[in-house]
Design an enzyme around this catalytic site. Structure first.
Site, PDB file in Angstrom:
ATOM      1  N   ARG A  19       0.811  -1.224   0.000  1.00 37.38           N
ATOM      2  CA  ARG A  19       0.000   0.000   0.000  1.00 37.38           C
ATOM      3  C   ARG A  19       0.848   1.280   0.000  1.00 37.38           C
ATOM      4  NH1 ARG A  19      -4.209  -1.178   4.726  1.00 37.38           N
ATOM      5  NH2 ARG A  19      -2.653  -2.751   5.314  1.00 37.38           N
ATOM      6  N   GLY A  84       4.557 -15.598   6.732  1.00 37.69           N
ATOM      7  CA  GLY A  84       3.995 -15.236   8.019  1.00 37.69           C
ATOM      8  C   GLY A  84       5.050 -14.843   9.038  1.00 37.69           C
ATOM      9  N   ARG A 339      26.960  25.841   0.553  1.00 38.14           N
ATOM     10  CA  ARG A 339      27.150  24.473   0.080  1.00 38.14           C
ATOM     11  C   ARG A 339      28.203  23.764   0.925  1.00 38.14           C
ATOM     12  NH1 ARG A 339      28.289  25.317  -6.111  1.00 38.14           N
ATOM     13  NH2 ARG A 339      28.714  23.069  -5.964  1.00 38.14           N
ATOM     14  N   ALA A 386      29.630  43.663  -4.221  1.00 37.07           N
ATOM     15  CA  ALA A 386      28.503  43.018  -4.894  1.00 37.07           C
ATOM     16  C   ALA A 386      28.906  42.516  -6.271  1.00 37.07           C
ATOM     17  CB  ALA A 386      27.346  44.005  -5.018  1.00 37.07           C
ATOM     18  N   ASN A 392      36.429  29.703 -10.337  1.00 34.55           N
ATOM     19  CA  ASN A 392      37.235  28.607  -9.802  1.00 34.55           C
ATOM     20  C   ASN A 392      37.405  27.420 -10.734  1.00 34.55           C
ATOM     21  OD1 ASN A 392      34.465  28.107  -9.545  1.00 34.55           O
ATOM     22  ND2 ASN A 392      34.753  26.713  -7.826  1.00 34.55           N
ATOM     23  N   TYR A 393      36.680  27.371 -11.833  1.00 34.06           N
ATOM     24  CA  TYR A 393      36.646  26.151 -12.649  1.00 34.06           C
ATOM     25  C   TYR A 393      37.073  26.471 -14.075  1.00 34.06           C
ATOM     26  CZ  TYR A 393      34.622  21.820 -14.606  1.00 34.06           C
ATOM     27  OH  TYR A 393      34.423  20.619 -15.232  1.00 34.06           O
ATOM     28  N   ARG A 446      40.369  47.460 -15.846  1.00 31.14           N
ATOM     29  CA  ARG A 446      39.311  48.097 -16.641  1.00 31.14           C
ATOM     30  C   ARG A 446      39.885  48.766 -17.882  1.00 31.14           C
ATOM     31  NH1 ARG A 446      36.167  51.042 -11.750  1.00 31.14           N
ATOM     32  NH2 ARG A 446      38.047  52.309 -11.882  1.00 31.14           N
TER      33      ARG A 446
END
Length: 511
Positions: A19, A84, A339, A386, A392-393, A446
């Protein structure tokens, strides 16, 4: 001096649980930090049994694998055909031929069973020298459950399964909880005499009691103080009901130890979680796995913590964390994602829409908003502006970034690992840093700013922008008496030194 009792625990976990309508064996369904089977094994553990035998059947490999994780000392025994409960116990005892003393049998789907209740059952059984003792409970609705049938003197006569019960027996509200204590030798003898003459054609373990009574052996009934402990489940609706009952039990226990739960009905705490006194848990919060919340910490609302440690006095607001550490007095959220191996030191801050993975954020350091920090070490009191990305990869390998103590990283910056920003260094907003920045230096990449006058009118004529620009230029000409605009060449600035904060470049980071 009497010898200590030897004990064997047998857990019946072979059923399919049709069930439940699940590929997962019923006893492996989770309930606030443990499986149904895990809860039962935990309740039996304080008995200190000489051996624990778990009868497996449906999904045997899955159940065996789970036992390896949660109870490696338990012995799984296969019941290839479910013939049983009596048959199951006989198979279990065949696997423990030297078992003597007390045999405790527990169904594998009673997750609310308390260790204290199991201990009381065994103590009553052994104290009375009974051949068998059944745990019973008085329930409001006995439908579907085996009934305890007593004689005129109130002693147990037999246990009757509902489908084999008469109308009068079905009116009985004292039920069999599916938890028993037996004398090993007398149990073995009775199991050899079981028949399959019943509605299901199975060997019922409960028929052992009738056989023992007929043989003049002493049997007993031990009534549970709270019938809720004896509840099992056959489908997901009943499982959800058990989950709510366990939630209420766990939450009440924590509040009585000095933890504040502002809305217990929406607070879900696994049985494996630990909270210190004066911790505050706000509404819509889930604390799961090995999570620990320290003294005076505030968690919630709308927080999920999995295997996460929150230090004393820290705050976690509307955030999700897995395998993370939040130091004392630190601040997380709203809408942060920590994480695995995210480690925040004391009084640090990880703010709105910040993701941190496999990184250390130093004492008092800040990552206030809209940033990704992966595979990094951020020094004490550093400030990350911000929209900063720790790149990192490289598509094959992960690389690490180090930001030194007191460093200041401007907004909209990419730190391309492996790279180091030295202590006290600055990074100008909008930079992409791929080389180390020495201590106290300003890193900047920049391009020079240039304005190309009239570009919108030439390249986007007829747009809303062109119309707005034309109005503004006419207004400016009127205000200046018609003076002409600078030429395109005059509007191009090529001075590379004129890009830092000292030359009007604006703030390099935000708090």
């Amino acid at each position: 001096m009497s010898q200590p009792h030897t004990r064997t625990v047998v857990v019946l976990a072979a059923g399919e649980g049709k069930r439940m309508k699940s590929a997962l064996p019923k006893v492996l369904h989770p309930l606030l930090g443990r499986t149904l089977l895990g809860h039962v094994l935990t309740a039996a553990a304080p008995l200190g049994a000489d051996r624990t035998v778990v009868v497996v059947g449906h999904g045997a490999d899955q159940v065996r694998g789970h036992l390896t994780e949660v109870a490696p000392e338990a012995t799984p025994v296969l019941q290839a055909e479910q013939l049983g409960t009596g048959h199951a116990v006989r198979i279990a005892l065949d696997a423990a031929p030297d078992a003597t003393g007390t045999v405790v049998v527990i169904n594998g789907d009673v997750p609310l069973l308390r260790a204290e209740t199991v201990a009381a059952l065994v103590a009553a059984h052994e104290g009375a020298g009974a051949a068998a003792t059944v745990l019973a409970a008085e329930v409001p609705d006995p439908t579907g459950l085996g009934r305890i049938v007593r004689n005129d003197e109130g002693r147990l006569e037999r246990i009757v399964e509902e489908r084999d019960a008469t109308a009068a027996q079905r009116a009985i509200r004292e039920i069999n909880a599916g938890i028993y204590a037996f004398d090993a030798a007398r149990l073995r003898d009775a199991l050899g005499k079981l028949s399959t003459d019943n509605d299901q054609g199975e060997e019922y373990l409960t028929d052992v009691f009738g056989l023992l009574v007929s043989a003049g052996e002493p049997v007993a009934v031990h009534v549970a103080a709270d019938h809720v402990e004896t509840l099992g489940c056959n489908d997901r609706v009943e499982l959800a009901g058990l989950r709510r009952l366990l939630r209420d039990r766990v939450n009440e226990a924590w509040m009585r130890t000095g933890v504040t739960l502002l809305d217990p009905d929406t607070t879900w705490i696994d049985v494996t979680v630990a909270l210190d006194r004066d911790a505050v848990v706000d509404q819509n919060t889930q604390l799961r796995g090995g999570t620990v919340v320290g003294t005076g910490a505030v968690v919630g609302p709308d927080v999920t913590l999995i295997d996460t440690v929150v230090g004393a006095g820290a705050t976690v607001l509307r955030s999700h964390a897995v395998g993370a550490e939040v130091g004392p007095g630190a601040s997380v959220g709203p809408y942060a994602y920590l994480r695995p191996a995210a480690r925040l030191a004391g009084k640090s801050k990880v703010g709105t829409f910040v993701e941190v993975k496999n990184s250390e954020v130093g004492e008092g350091a800040k990552v206030p908003h809209l940033s990704y920090v992966g595979d990094a070490t951020i020094g004490a009191k550093a400030n990350i502006g911000a929209a900063t990305i720790f790149v990192n990869y490289d598509g094959v390998n992960k690389h690490r970034t180090v930001v030194g103590e007191g460093a200041f990283v401007g907004c909209d910056t990419s730190l391309i690992a492996p790279v180091e920003v030295g202590p006290g260094a600055y990074v100008a907003a909008g930079s992409a840093i791929a080389q180390d920045v020495p201590p106290g230096a300003l890193g900047v990449t920049r391009a020079p700013h240039r304005n190309i006058e009239g570009w919108v009118a030439r390249k986007r004529p007829g747009t809303v922008s062109a119309a707005a620009a034309e109005r503004a230029l006419r207004a400016a000409e009127g205000a200046s008496g018609g003076a002409g605009a600078a030429s395109e060449g005059e509007a191009i600035h090529g001075d590379a030194e004129a890009v830092g904060p000292a030359s009007g470049g604006g703030d390099t980071a935000t708090e």
